[in-house]
Write an enzyme that holds these catalytic residues in place. Structure first.
Site, PDB file in Angstrom:
ATOM      1  N   GLU A  78       0.965  -9.160  -1.968  1.00 42.30           N
ATOM      2  CA  GLU A  78       2.045  -9.111  -1.015  1.00 42.30           C
ATOM      3  C   GLU A  78       2.099 -10.200   0.115  1.00 42.30           C
ATOM      4  OE1 GLU A  78       1.100  -5.061  -0.672  1.00 42.30           O
ATOM      5  OE2 GLU A  78       2.980  -4.461  -1.077  1.00 42.30           O
TER       6      GLU A  78
ATOM      7  N   GLU B 123      -2.299  -0.821  -7.447  1.00 44.78           N
ATOM      8  CA  GLU B 123      -2.118   0.579  -6.604  1.00 44.78           C
ATOM      9  C   GLU B 123      -2.276   1.585  -7.434  1.00 44.78           C
ATOM     10  OE1 GLU B 123      -0.756  -2.399  -6.287  1.00 44.78           O
ATOM     11  OE2 GLU B 123      -0.708  -2.937  -4.059  1.00 44.78           O
TER      12      GLU B 123
HETATM   13  C1  1HE Z   1     -13.557  -4.489  -1.326  1.00 51.15           C
HETATM   14  C2  1HE Z   1     -12.331  -4.591  -1.579  1.00 51.15           C
HETATM   15  C3  1HE Z   1     -11.155  -4.088  -1.139  1.00 51.15           C
HETATM   16  C4  1HE Z   1     -13.810  -5.739  -2.729  1.00 51.15           C
HETATM   17  N1  1HE Z   1     -11.338  -3.179  -0.245  1.00 51.15           N
HETATM   18  N2  1HE Z   1     -13.830  -3.526  -0.188  1.00 51.15           N
HETATM   19  N3  1HE Z   1      -7.233  -3.694  -4.345  1.00 51.15           N
HETATM   20  C5  1HE Z   1      -7.873  -3.518  -5.231  1.00 51.15           C
HETATM   21  O1  1HE Z   1      -7.948  -2.695  -5.981  1.00 51.15           O
HETATM   22  C6  1HE Z   1      -9.030  -4.705  -5.740  1.00 51.15           C
HETATM   23  C7  1HE Z   1     -10.290  -4.190  -5.492  1.00 51.15           C
HETATM   24  N4  1HE Z   1     -11.276  -5.177  -5.652  1.00 51.15           N
HETATM   25  C8  1HE Z   1     -11.674  -5.644  -7.034  1.00 51.15           C
HETATM   26  O2  1HE Z   1     -11.085  -5.489  -7.805  1.00 51.15           O
HETATM   27  C9  1HE Z   1     -12.876  -6.632  -7.002  1.00 51.15           C
HETATM   28  O3  1HE Z   1     -13.673  -6.413  -5.946  1.00 51.15           O
HETATM   29  C10 1HE Z   1     -12.243  -8.082  -6.974  1.00 51.15           C
HETATM   30  C11 1HE Z   1     -11.709  -8.508  -8.370  1.00 51.15           C
HETATM   31  C12 1HE Z   1     -11.161  -8.724  -5.960  1.00 51.15           C
HETATM   32  C13 1HE Z   1     -13.485  -9.227  -6.708  1.00 51.15           C
HETATM   33  O4  1HE Z   1     -14.768  -8.902  -7.603  1.00 51.15           O
HETATM   34  P1  1HE Z   1     -16.117  -9.259  -7.489  1.00 51.15           P
HETATM   35  O5  1HE Z   1     -16.870  -8.825  -8.538  1.00 51.15           O
HETATM   36  O6  1HE Z   1     -16.024 -10.752  -7.116  1.00 51.15           O
HETATM   37  O7  1HE Z   1     -16.568  -8.499  -5.989  1.00 51.15           O
HETATM   38  P2  1HE Z   1     -16.673  -7.080  -5.982  1.00 51.15           P
HETATM   39  O8  1HE Z   1     -18.476  -6.921  -6.349  1.00 51.15           O
HETATM   40  O9  1HE Z   1     -16.119  -5.971  -6.607  1.00 51.15           O
HETATM   41  O10 1HE Z   1     -16.769  -6.703  -4.400  1.00 51.15           O
HETATM   42  C14 1HE Z   1     -17.618  -7.255  -3.507  1.00 51.15           C
HETATM   43  C15 1HE Z   1     -17.651  -6.601  -2.158  1.00 51.15           C
HETATM   44  O11 1HE Z   1     -16.232  -6.586  -1.675  1.00 51.15           O
HETATM   45  C16 1HE Z   1     -17.973  -5.099  -2.298  1.00 51.15           C
HETATM   46  O12 1HE Z   1     -18.400  -4.726  -1.362  1.00 51.15           O
HETATM   47  P3  1HE Z   1     -20.139  -4.566  -1.354  1.00 51.15           P
HETATM   48  O13 1HE Z   1     -20.420  -3.762   0.010  1.00 51.15           O
HETATM   49  O14 1HE Z   1     -20.672  -3.662  -2.317  1.00 51.15           O
HETATM   50  O15 1HE Z   1     -20.605  -5.984  -1.307  1.00 51.15           O
HETATM   51  C17 1HE Z   1     -16.528  -4.583  -2.717  1.00 51.15           C
HETATM   52  O16 1HE Z   1     -16.665  -3.198  -2.391  1.00 51.15           O
HETATM   53  C18 1HE Z   1     -15.857  -5.154  -1.454  1.00 51.15           C
HETATM   54  N5  1HE Z   1     -14.374  -4.964  -1.641  1.00 51.15           N
HETATM   55  N6  1HE Z   1     -12.273  -5.326  -2.748  1.00 51.15           N
HETATM   56  C19 1HE Z   1     -12.663  -3.039   0.548  1.00 51.15           C
HETATM   57  N7  1HE Z   1      -9.913  -4.039  -1.638  1.00 51.15           N
HETATM   58  C20 1HE Z   1      -0.457  -2.197   2.144  1.00 51.15           C
HETATM   59  S1  1HE Z   1      -0.770  -1.338   0.633  1.00 51.15           S
HETATM   60  C21 1HE Z   1      -1.409  -2.597  -0.338  1.00 51.15           C
HETATM   61  C22 1HE Z   1      -2.117  -1.756  -1.524  1.00 51.15           C
HETATM   62  C23 1HE Z   1      -3.154  -2.418  -2.026  1.00 51.15           C
HETATM   63  O17 1HE Z   1      -3.594  -3.499  -1.885  1.00 51.15           O
HETATM   64  S2  1HE Z   1      -3.987  -1.574  -3.415  1.00 51.15           S
HETATM   65  C24 1HE Z   1      -4.848  -2.979  -3.986  1.00 51.15           C
HETATM   66  C25 1HE Z   1      -6.269  -2.723  -3.524  1.00 51.15           C
END
Ligand code: 1HE
Length: 264
Positions: free
Chosen positions: A113, A133
């Site tokens: 977005e 989402e």
């Molecule tokens: C996060 C987030 C997040 C990572 N919020 N903390 N978005 C998603 O559904 C995408 C969610 N994220 C992922 O699928 C993956 O993290 C990634 C593909 C982006 C990256 O993968 P990777 O292997 O490089 O990293 P990771 O090990 O998954 O994440 C590293 C850290 O970032 C980890 O935290 P840690 O404390 O364990 O180190 C994750 O929890 C954190 N992290 N993504 C919070 N999104 C206005 S409405 C909009 C609606 C949306 O955007 S829905 C889509 C949400």
């Protein structure tokens, strides 16, 4: 001192804004949205183009799911959060200043977005796009139904959201999610360099023309054909008043201006 969520710098008349939450893949919480809103509300007057970038391997993982989970927001609370995203991203798209986004890794959910609000998108070949989402039990709230759907079409966005399909950089380019894809392994200029050079090139356009391009075209697309043509004429009349129009035309007439050529 706490780490800033956004880093800001300048190169000539290009303002550079960098998401600085690499540890959580630049996921956006309320504070980050407020920081984006604040930057785009008060772009310094000498800045003619903004380059939007992100630290780390991923451009933006969208909504901060941890904050959302921990806050247990009500429907009304989340609607207000979404309105905050809408306000901030509208300032990017309609702020009158061209915005070039440099994309890498995940450009997902709210990250897509955010990217969709920029006017030019340059992607590293490792970029991927998704709208997950549905799998998180939520919906888009940062403008994708308007901006992303216009880029890729509403039916394609429905399919993308239902299936959770992840689109790679090349397919993203075919769909318009990226305008340029840079593969440095194949000798392409790195995405960050190309994005900066495009930003500098755009900064060299007439300022009023840039204003019209980013302000009028998307709005005219919302109008009837009759209103759109009328508005186009009015915008042209206004832009024609720019102080450097005669100078730019004169450079062409006197054979001092560049020609329109492939590769430029
Ligand atoms: C996060 C987030 C997040 C990572 N919020 N903390 N978005 C998603 O559904 C995408 C969610 N994220 C992922 O699928 C993956 O993290 C990634 C593909 C982006 C990256 O993968 P990777 O292997 O490089 O990293 P990771 O090990 O998954 O994440 C590293 C850290 O970032 C980890 O935290 P840690 O404390 O364990 O180190 C994750 O929890 C954190 N992290 N993504 C919070 N999104 C206005 S409405 C909009 C609606 C949306 O955007 S829905 C889509 C949400």
């Amino acid at each position: 001192m706490s780490t800033p969520l956004l880093l800001t710098s300048e190169q000539d008349d290009v303002g550079i804004v960098t998401l600085n939450m690499e540890h959580k893949r630049n996921a956006l919480n309320e504070e980050a949205i407020a920081a984006i809103d604040a930057y785009f509300s008060a772009i310094p007057s000498h800045i003619r183009v903004v380059l939007l970038m992100a630290k780390g391997e991923h451009f933006c993982a969208g909504l901060d799911l941890k904050e959302h989970h921990d806050k247990e927001r009500s429907g009304v609370e989340f609607m207000r959060v979404c309105q905050g995203w809408h306000r901030a991203f509208d300032k990017i798209q309609h702020g009158g200043i061209p915005v070039v986004a440099c994309l890498q890794g995940a450009v997902v959910g709210g990250g897509l977005e955010l990217a969709s609000a920029a006017h030019v998108r340059v992607a590293d070949s490792g970029t991927f796009f998704a709208l997950p989402e549905g799998t998180r039990g939520i919906f888009t709230g940062g403008g994708a139904t308007v901006r992303t759907a216009r880029i890729i079409s509403a039916p394609r966005m429905v399919e993308m959201m239902l299936t959770g399909r992840v689109i790679d950089a090349q397919e993203g380019r075919q769909l318009g999610l990226a305008h340029y894809v840079c593969d440095s392994a194949k000798g392409d200029t790195p995405a960050s360099e190309l994005a900066l050079s495009l930003a500098k090139k755009i900064a060299g356009n007439a300022a009023l023309s840039n204003y019209a391009i980013v302000s009028a075209i998307n709005r005219i697309a919302d109008m009837s054909a009759t209103d759109g043509l009328f508005t186009e004429g009015l915008v042209m009349a206004m832009i024609q008043q720019g102080h450097d129009v005669q100078q730019r035309l004169g450079e062409f007439v006197n054979k001092r201006a560049h020609k329109v050529q492939l590769g430029h």
